[in-house]
Scaffold this motif. Sequence first.
Motif, short mmCIF file in Angstrom:
data_model
loop_
_atom_site.label_atom_id
_atom_site.label_comp_id
_atom_site.label_asym_id
_atom_site.label_seq_id
_atom_site.Cartn_x
_atom_site.Cartn_y
_atom_site.Cartn_z
N LEU A 98 27.46 -29.32 33.99
CA LEU A 98 27.99 -28.39 35.26
C LEU A 98 28.89 -29.05 35.88
O LEU A 98 29.95 -28.28 36.36
N SER A 99 28.67 -30.36 36.23
CA SER A 99 30.11 -31.13 36.90
C SER A 99 31.34 -31.11 36.02
O SER A 99 32.29 -30.85 36.41
N LEU A 100 31.19 -31.26 34.62
CA LEU A 100 32.24 -31.26 33.55
C LEU A 100 32.96 -29.76 33.65
O LEU A 100 34.08 -29.73 33.92
N TRP A 101 32.17 -28.95 33.63
CA TRP A 101 32.73 -27.39 33.65
C TRP A 101 33.51 -27.17 35.10
O TRP A 101 34.56 -26.64 35.05
N LEU A 102 33.01 -27.70 36.17
CA LEU A 102 33.49 -27.49 37.41
C LEU A 102 34.88 -28.25 37.72
O LEU A 102 35.93 -27.69 38.32
N ASN A 103 34.74 -29.68 37.13
CA ASN A 103 35.88 -30.21 37.43
C ASN A 103 37.08 -29.87 36.40
O ASN A 103 37.97 -29.89 36.82
N ASN A 104 36.74 -29.78 34.99
CA ASN A 104 37.62 -29.38 34.19
C ASN A 104 38.37 -27.84 34.53
O ASN A 104 39.42 -27.72 33.97
N SER A 105 37.67 -26.82 35.12
CA SER A 105 38.05 -25.62 35.32
C SER A 105 39.31 -25.80 36.28
O SER A 105 40.11 -24.59 36.37
N LEU A 106 39.53 -26.95 37.03
CA LEU A 106 40.69 -26.91 37.68
C LEU A 106 42.00 -27.14 37.16
O LEU A 106 43.01 -27.03 37.75
N GLY A 107 41.78 -27.56 35.84
CA GLY A 107 42.86 -27.84 35.06
C GLY A 107 43.64 -29.02 35.47
O GLY A 107 43.25 -30.13 35.50
N SER A 108 45.16 -28.83 35.75
CA SER A 108 45.92 -30.13 36.21
C SER A 108 45.51 -30.74 37.62
O SER A 108 45.79 -31.68 37.86
N LYS A 109 44.75 -29.73 38.37
CA LYS A 109 44.41 -30.09 39.79
C LYS A 109 42.91 -30.65 39.60
O LYS A 109 42.28 -30.82 40.67
N ALA A 110 42.29 -30.91 38.41
CA ALA A 110 41.21 -31.48 38.32
C ALA A 110 40.80 -32.80 39.05
O ALA A 110 42.15 -33.64 39.21
N HIS A 111 39.81 -33.07 39.72
CA HIS A 111 39.59 -34.35 40.48
C HIS A 111 39.64 -35.62 39.53
O HIS A 111 40.04 -36.53 40.23
N VAL A 112 39.12 -35.59 38.44
CA VAL A 112 39.24 -36.34 37.36
C VAL A 112 40.01 -35.83 36.19
O VAL A 112 39.45 -34.75 35.86
N SER A 113 40.85 -36.64 35.45
CA SER A 113 41.45 -35.94 34.44
C SER A 113 40.33 -35.22 33.30
O SER A 113 39.35 -35.90 33.12
N CYS A 114 40.62 -34.20 32.61
CA CYS A 114 39.64 -33.71 31.82
C CYS A 114 39.01 -34.46 30.80
O CYS A 114 38.00 -34.60 30.53
N ASN A 115 40.11 -35.34 30.15
CA ASN A 115 39.83 -36.09 29.15
C ASN A 115 38.95 -37.22 29.58
O ASN A 115 37.80 -37.54 28.84
N THR A 116 39.12 -37.87 30.56
CA THR A 116 38.21 -38.82 31.27
C THR A 116 36.93 -38.24 31.54
O THR A 116 35.88 -38.85 31.28
N ALA A 117 36.99 -37.15 32.29
CA ALA A 117 35.50 -36.42 32.60
C ALA A 117 34.64 -36.23 31.43
O ALA A 117 33.42 -36.48 31.47
N ARG A 118 35.40 -35.89 30.27
CA ARG A 118 34.58 -35.55 29.21
C ARG A 118 34.08 -36.88 28.53
O ARG A 118 32.84 -36.79 28.13
N PHE A 119 34.91 -37.85 28.48
CA PHE A 119 34.54 -39.17 27.83
C PHE A 119 33.36 -39.46 28.72
O PHE A 119 32.39 -39.92 28.01
N VAL A 120 33.35 -39.56 30.00
CA VAL A 120 32.12 -40.12 30.72
C VAL A 120 30.95 -39.46 30.77
O VAL A 120 29.91 -39.70 30.67
N GLY A 121 31.20 -38.03 30.76
CA GLY A 121 30.25 -36.96 30.59
C GLY A 121 29.40 -37.07 29.34
O GLY A 121 28.08 -36.97 29.18
N TYR A 122 30.32 -37.05 28.15
CA TYR A 122 29.65 -37.06 26.87
C TYR A 122 28.98 -38.44 26.89
O TYR A 122 27.91 -38.47 26.23
N ALA A 123 29.57 -39.64 27.13
CA ALA A 123 28.87 -41.02 26.94
C ALA A 123 27.33 -40.71 27.83
O ALA A 123 26.43 -41.58 27.20
N SER A 124 27.49 -40.30 28.88
CA SER A 124 26.36 -40.05 29.69
C SER A 124 25.30 -39.46 29.13
O SER A 124 24.01 -39.75 29.27
#
Length: 245
Positions: A98-124
């Motif tokens: 859910l946090s990945l979806w909310l963050n990445n939905s912001l695109g270029s304005k994401a709080h954390v870059s989409c790639n970084t967020a996905r890496f952290v999320g998938y690893a977790s």
Amino acid sequence: MSFIRHSDQEHFVSCEDQLPKLHGFHNFACSVSGLIILLLQLYPVVLMMKRYRDMQDMDAVLYLVSLLFLFYLNLQQHVTGYVPIDLDSGGGLHSIFLSLWLNNSLGSKAHVSCNTARFVGYASAVIFIATNMFYPSKQEIVFQVLSPPFALYTIITMGIRSYKYRNDDTRKGAWRKWCRAVVSLLAVQVLVKVEEMFICDNTIVARLFHAVIIHSVIQILFQSVSTCAIEIIAHEKRNRNEKEA
């Protein structure tokens, strides 16, 4: 007091555990209501497919899968008395996606870059699953360390974003859903404690309290979270499209 075992850990589930089994189910009443609330989680899936086709990206799909998986775990727990992955970890996976979806939905304005967020999320997510499979005694520690940041992010960002857009929505739907979700979350915590401390001595109430009361509040909680997230992301997407037009 009655508990359910997951590997070498024990957790209180419902008062129905200590009552005689009905029709071979570990918790008959909870199994029935558990199936109902699992099927009700298909609503956001149908909503996405019918009304918000342009939002069907990988982040949305993973979130919806994690939602259904969490409720499947809940159902299996009540049907068999055993879960392959602890329900807390299932909740952790739900928070991650859910946090990945909310963050990445912001695109270029994401709080954390989409790639970084996905890496952290998938690893977790991998850590959650691997811990449950290979180091179940460490599951609770891993959950307490990894889950809070994702859970807090979803609660805070959904609250801020739904409040921000409430004036654009005459019904204030997303904001009201967020408020309902917060109240439901607190209510679930209280009701589980009430059940554990006071309900188990009453046979009739024990059979139905978790199945009817707690599962109903859980349904309200997750339905509110899912539809709130969908409305927030859809609203922001419409705004971006209007600005680009």
